[in-house]
Design a protein around this motif. Structure first.
Motif, short mmCIF file in Angstrom:
data_model
loop_
_atom_site.label_atom_id
_atom_site.label_comp_id
_atom_site.label_asym_id
_atom_site.label_seq_id
_atom_site.Cartn_x
_atom_site.Cartn_y
_atom_site.Cartn_z
N ARG A 121 38.51 -5.98 19.56
CA ARG A 121 39.72 -6.52 20.18
C ARG A 121 39.69 -8.05 20.08
O ARG A 121 38.77 -8.68 20.59
N GLU A 124 44.86 -9.95 21.60
CA GLU A 124 44.98 -8.65 22.25
C GLU A 124 44.56 -8.74 23.71
O GLU A 124 45.18 -8.12 24.59
N ARG A 143 46.98 -8.55 27.45
CA ARG A 143 46.66 -7.73 28.62
C ARG A 143 46.42 -8.59 29.86
O ARG A 143 45.75 -8.18 30.79
#
Length: 457
Positions: free
Chosen positions: A65, A69, A73
């Motif tokens: 990740r 990314e 989040r």
């Protein structure tokens, strides 16, 4: 009122903790700021030898990740930013932007230390010369790949014969280099007993890898252009166009030590079962910078593995996020390979058992990965340690070909459950000729260990 979680380290433990905490608490309840001094986040360092060797075709396949990314989040991951100081009474950390040099303080309500480990790099003459490489980060791997393409000749020396050393030996062999592995110990793979390490030594010789034991490196020699040309040891000089350091790692706890946090015998941070740093209310730590409980010996150990780091992160994130989780400990399971040779261990070696005062018996068996009559059956050697009198399983080591390494998981489960070798013989394992003999090699060793325990009284 919103709290702030600060995470130091953007790889397995740190970002697993951040991600789990985010699952449990919304951005309005918990602000998460993470600092990573490198160029990459959430990547598999364990995969670097296979990328260098060409089994993994591209670097980004190792990245689980990326920073964007994580930011998507609602985790404020700040790359190329190094934490330089912990002010625990003031609940803040000092950071430096490695691109601009700008320094700043960031406050926290909760802190996660996931600073990882650093390669052992003794202060030897020439150790920092061009052509000498560690393999701890993706940047290290990229630098090594470029160095291999620029090398004047095809001679490579690997310093150290542990997991990284033997894996890098295979990678270099795949690039067409003549490979010499220098090892301080008599046999490679010090995580095995010497008799099992000897099997690895013979196999590496058969693969064309020269392994030199009982050889301590004293320096790196360079040519007129400043690049490495040889490695010197107390037993001789070994020409080299490329040198790879595989001398192990130590916990990166410089910040923790300066802040007065508790460290163990290996220099790693000490935590409780919730991964909270001992003596601290709002500080957690996980990954390669901590020591963990060995469930077999009852002692703390430093075992730097990505599997543990991700579990630590899950536990930390759960506790920071208001849930509850614990990390009970490990049994020391690890697997590796060099070409088609598979190497596995779990639990204690003989010297580990002696160090904690355990009396034991050992047995070694030769078997095969499949029924002997089935095509492709490959040999394997299994060594088992059991405690005298009680018969409690203490450790297993396996060296063999296809199908050998993952059999160690049987022993890892048995160790975690505290099983005796006699109880192991009744395990209901899967059987068919393409997968195993009627008696699996691990169970054959267990049967032999039962007899040894009885004979020892």
């Amino acid at each position: 009122m919103s709290e702030r979680l600060v995470v130091i380290g953007g790889d397995a433990a740190g970002m697993s903790a951040a991600s789990q905490a985010r699952r449990l608490r919304k951005p309005g309840e918990l602000e998460i700021v993470a600092f990573e001094r490198g160029h990459f986040s959430s990547y598999s360092a364990c995969g670097i030898p296979y990328w260098v060797g060409g089994d993994v075709p591209v670097r980004d396949a190792l990245i689980a990740r990326g920073p964007e990314e994580h930011r998507a989040r609602d985790i404020d991951l700040r790359m190329r930013t190094e934490v330089t100081e912990l002010d625990l009474p003031g609940q803040r950390v000092r950071t430096r932007d490695l691109e601009s040099g700008t320094e700043a303080w960031t406050g926290f309500d909760k802190l996660v230390i996931a600073t990882g480990a650093r390669p052992s790099r003794p202060p030897l003459p020439g150790i920092d010369a061009p052509g000498v490489h560690g393999v701890q980060t993706l940047d290290d791997g990229q630098s090594l790949i470029e160095s291999l393409s620029r090398a004047r000749g095809r001679r490579a020396v690997v310093v150290g014969a542990g997991y990284i050393g033997v894996e890098m030996a295979e990678a270099l062999l795949g690039h067409g280099f003549e490979v010499t592995v220098l090892n301080r110990g008599e046999q490679p793979m010090a995580t095995l007993d010497p008799d099992m390490g000897r099997l690895v030594h013979h196999a590496m010789d058969g693969l064309g890898i020269r392994t030199v034991g009982s050889s301590a490196v004293t320096g790196i020699l360079t040519g007129d252009d400043g690049r490495v040309r040889a490695v010197t040891t107390d037993t001789g000089e070994f020409p080299a166009d490329v040198v790879v350091l595989g001398m192990g790692v130590v916990p990166e706890t410089t910040l923790a030590r300066a802040a007065g946090l508790p460290l163990g015998a290996y220099g790693g941070l000490l935590t409780d079962l919730s991964m909270r740093v001992r003596g601290q209310e709002n500080v957690w730590a996980g990954g390669d910078c901590v020591e963990v409980l060995d469930l077999v010996s009852g002692k703390e150990r430093h075992i730097p593995l990505g599997t543990h780091a991700n579990k630590h992160g899950q536990v930390i994130g759960s506790n920071v996020g208001g849930d509850y989780a614990t990390f009970p400990g490990v049994v020391g399971t690890a697997v590796s390979k060099v070409c088609d040779l598979e190497i596995a261990r779990t639990g204690l070696r003989e010297k580990d058992a002696r160090a904690v005062g355990l009396q034991y018996v050992t047995v070694t068996v030769e078997s095969t990965s499949r029924a002997g009559y089935y095509p492709g059956a490959a040999p394997m050697t299994v060594k088992m340690l059991a405690e005298r009198r009680s018969g409690r399983l203490l450790g297993v080591q396996i060296v063999g070909r296809e199908g050998a390494a993952k059999r160690v998981d049987i022993a890892a489960v048995a160790l975690t459950a505290g099983m005796t070798v006699e109880r192991m013989t009744a395990l209901d394992l899967g059987y068919a000729p393409p997968f195993s003999p009627v008696w699996d090699p691990v169970l054959v060793a267990a049967r032999k260990a039962v007899a040894a325990v009885r004979a020892a009284g």
